[in-house]
Every structure is written in C-alpha cells, then in structure tokens.
Write an enzyme that holds these catalytic residues in place. Structure first.
Site, PDB file in Angstrom:
ATOM      1  N   SER A   1       0.788  -1.236   0.000  1.00 32.18           N
ATOM      2  CA  SER A   1       0.000   0.000   0.000  1.00 32.18           C
ATOM      3  C   SER A   1       0.818   1.284   0.000  1.00 32.18           C
ATOM      4  CB  SER A   1      -0.946   0.011   1.205  1.00 32.18           C
ATOM      5  OG  SER A   1      -2.017  -0.885   1.008  1.00 32.18           O
TER       6      SER A   1
ATOM      7  N   LYS B   1       0.716   3.411  -3.054  1.00 31.55           N
ATOM      8  CA  LYS B   1      -0.459   4.241  -3.335  1.00 31.55           C
ATOM      9  C   LYS B   1      -0.122   5.730  -3.350  1.00 31.55           C
ATOM     10  CE  LYS B   1      -3.533   0.807  -1.221  1.00 31.55           C
ATOM     11  NZ  LYS B   1      -4.364   0.457  -0.055  1.00 31.55           N
TER      12      LYS B   1
ATOM     13  N   TYR C   1      -2.034  -2.222 -10.798  1.00 37.05           N
ATOM     14  CA  TYR C   1      -2.123  -2.034  -9.341  1.00 37.05           C
ATOM     15  C   TYR C   1      -1.410  -3.169  -8.612  1.00 37.05           C
ATOM     16  CZ  TYR C   1      -4.074  -1.940  -4.645  1.00 37.05           C
ATOM     17  OH  TYR C   1      -4.208  -1.939  -3.278  1.00 37.05           O
TER      18      TYR C   1
ATOM     19  N   TYR D   1      -4.469   2.925   7.594  1.00 43.51           N
ATOM     20  CA  TYR D   1      -5.727   2.183   7.587  1.00 43.51           C
ATOM     21  C   TYR D   1      -6.673   2.705   8.672  1.00 43.51           C
ATOM     22  CZ  TYR D   1      -2.507  -0.856   4.997  1.00 43.51           C
ATOM     23  OH  TYR D   1      -1.567  -1.346   4.133  1.00 43.51           O
TER      24      TYR D   1
ATOM     25  N   VAL E   1       1.273  -3.884   3.957  1.00 42.72           N
ATOM     26  CA  VAL E   1       1.230  -5.189   4.614  1.00 42.72           C
ATOM     27  C   VAL E   1       2.489  -6.012   4.353  1.00 42.72           C
ATOM     28  CG1 VAL E   1      -1.281  -5.312   4.719  1.00 42.72           C
ATOM     29  CG2 VAL E   1      -0.089  -6.216   2.706  1.00 42.72           C
TER      30      VAL E   1
END
Length: 337
Positions: free
Chosen positions: A97, A100, A221, A273, A291
């Site tokens: 992540s 991103k 992605y 998160y 993660v």
C-alpha cells in the site's frame, strides 16, 4: 495600587521567565535532531525487536507469508539528506500500500487534483483497507489510500498495457535514486491469483462508470504493490514528501509544495488504515504503511523515516515498526502537533 502594581509586575516576570524556559526547551529539542545517529536508531530498534514476535506476517497473499518475521530495519534521512541505517537494511520487501502515495502523485501530476478527486473522496475511515465502503451505493471510493481508491487512482494514469505501472516504478526509482528497484514477479503472480476482492472492487467501479478499461489496469495495481525496496528507500520517500517533493540529494525536478501537501494530508488522514486516527494522536506524522511490513514517514521540513518488520498488528501495520517510530518521535519531539 502599589500592591497591585507589584503583583502585575511579578506576574509579568513569571510569564516572561516561563516563556523563556519554554523557548529554551523548544530550541534544545530542535537542536537534538542533529544528534540522531545510527547508535540512536540501533538502541530504539533493539528495545522494540521483541514486538516482531507478537505480530503476524500477512499470509492472505501466499507469497507474503514466506517473509521472515524476525527481520527488522530502521532508517532515517536527516534534514541534510544524510542516511542513517540499522538492522536488516539490505532486506528487500514489497511496497504494497505504500505504492499508493506514488501512484497518487503520478495521477495528480498528469490530470490535476480536481480531476482525480472528482469521483473520489478525501475521507478517513474506520474500516479496513480492503473494505468496499460505499462502492455498492454511491460507487465513489472514500480515499486514495484504501484499495478501492488506489485501484481507481492507478486506472487514471495514462498509457496502454503496463505503462501506468512503469510510470509508478520510474517515480520510485527517481525518488530513491535507485535504478535497481524492480517488482517481485512471484508476489505479483500471488497477488493476481488471489486478488478476487480487489477484482470485485474493480468491476463495481467499472459498473458504476468510474473505470472504463480492462483488467490490465488492475494488473498495474498488483504490480505496483509488488515493487521491492528497503527501509532506506522508504526513508528517502518520506524525505521527498517532507521537502516539497525535493529529493534527498537536492534534485528539485518535481518540486511542488501543493503535491506534497496533498500526499502528506492523505498519509495523515488515512495512511495507517483504520488505525490512522489513533496513530495521528500518538505519532502525529504523515505516514503510509504496507502489509509487506514497511512504513514510510514524513517529518515535514525535516526528515524521512523508513521502518521494516513484517509481523503486523490487527490493522495490518508493522507492530515493531510502529513502536520504533513512536519512540523516535517521543525522543525528539517530532510530532507536528
């Protein structure tokens, strides 16, 4: 009157002394930043190493489950661009992540912030990173840090086939000044073969008219999440956004105060998160976790921090990594609040 004058005078002296002491303390805390060293980082790392035995390595992506839970690394790029490392700093792991924030930068540079956020929110969330949130009702992702918003963001980057992924990869290589960075094909294949929940988000957005392309966009992605790097690379990414998109060596090719503000605000709002709110209270710095066990941190105007430990807490954040960051922040009063 004389008594009152004396009292006011005494109060004035007290306040002046109080403010002076506070100023001295603040100055001392600011000066302390220059004392950060590998010895400092090593001490903090060893104090928190035990947390790696309390977390759990992500295994919902089978390839991630193979990571060594005991691996741990800590890196800082200081205000002058000097790098300090300790622990398993040569150990590579996937961005997941953390990618991103790079995809968001690329998309905004191409299309402008207004266009990117026309069908996506700036909201935080108490839901996990892979939650569908309101996709099934409004079709609008909550933010670009949750999976749905990140998939949408990557789909906005121009180019056929894997061009969007290549742009994200090239930006990571530029920011870190590391042309050897690439993606893990085994992690990519593992993510692709098990990513049905992400695939569901992709098709819900496609059904709602947000996405018009094919699954190549989803593959991009998966690939960007599979980019491999080190804790030092993460610290350089943190430094980049902390310094208005200026690289750690002073290269200002992409300098933009506005892009940096956008990225850092999203990191602070939703970068950890559903733990983001509590994290903002405890750490008080723009941060993005993955993660794979990494966390990239920006200390605005000052430094970048990168940590790695693949044993995660219940939110999907590195447990030892969080505690290392927290100790560094407390020791040097780094919170922006």
């Amino acid at each position: 009157m004389k008594k009152n004058s004396f009292l006011f005078s005494a109060k004035g002296i007290f306040m002046a002394t109080f403010l002076s002491i506070n100023a001295m303390v603040d100055a001392q805390q600011t000066a302390d930043i220059s004392t950060i060293s590998e010895k400092t980082l090593s001490s903090i790392l060893e104090k928190n190493r035990t947390y790696s035995t309390q977390g759990k390595v992500a295994d919902y992506i089978p390839e991630l489950g193979k990571m060594d839970a005991k691996a741990i690394a800590f890196s800082v790029v200081d205000q002058n661009g000097k790098v300090f490392n300790t622990g398993d700093v040569h150990k590579k792991f996937t961005m997941q992540s953390i990618s991103k924030i790079i995809a968001l930068m690329v998309a905004v540079r191409e299309r402008g912030e207004a266009d990117v956020f026309a069908k996506m929110g700036y909201f935080g969330s108490e839901k996990p990173f892979n939650h569908f949130s309101n996709l099934e009702t409004t079709g609008k992702p909550l933010n670009p840090m949750m999976n749905a918003g990140a998939i949408y963001t990557t789909s906005l980057i121009s180019g056929a086939g894997e061009q969007a992924f290549i742009k994200v990869l090239d930006m990571v290589r530029y920011i870190t000044k590391n042309q050897n960075i690439d993606y893990s094909k085994s992690v990519y294949e593992s993510e692709k073969s098990t990513g049905h929940r992400n695939r569901g988000m992709f098709y819900l957005m496609k059904n709602n008219g947000l996405i018009s392309g094919n699954e190549d966009q989803l593959d991009n992605y998966f690939k960007q999440c599979s980019i491999e790097l080190t804790a030092e690379d993460l610290a350089k990414i943190g430094y980049f956004f902390a310094h208005q998109c200026v690289r750690f060596d002073g290269d200002s090719k992409y300098k933009s105060a506005e892009v940096a503000k956008l990225i850092e605000s999203q990191m602070l709002t939703a970068g950890m998160y559903e733990f983001s709110g509590e994290y903002s209270r405890m750490v008080g710095l723009p941060s993005k976790s993955g993660v794979g066990g990494g966390i990239a941190v920006s200390v605005p105007g000052k430094m970048g921090i990168g940590v790695f430990s693949p044993a995660l807490d219940q939110h999907g954040n590195s447990l030892a990594g969080y505690h290392m960051i927290l100790d560094l922040v407390k020791q040097y009063n780094l919170s922006i609040f």
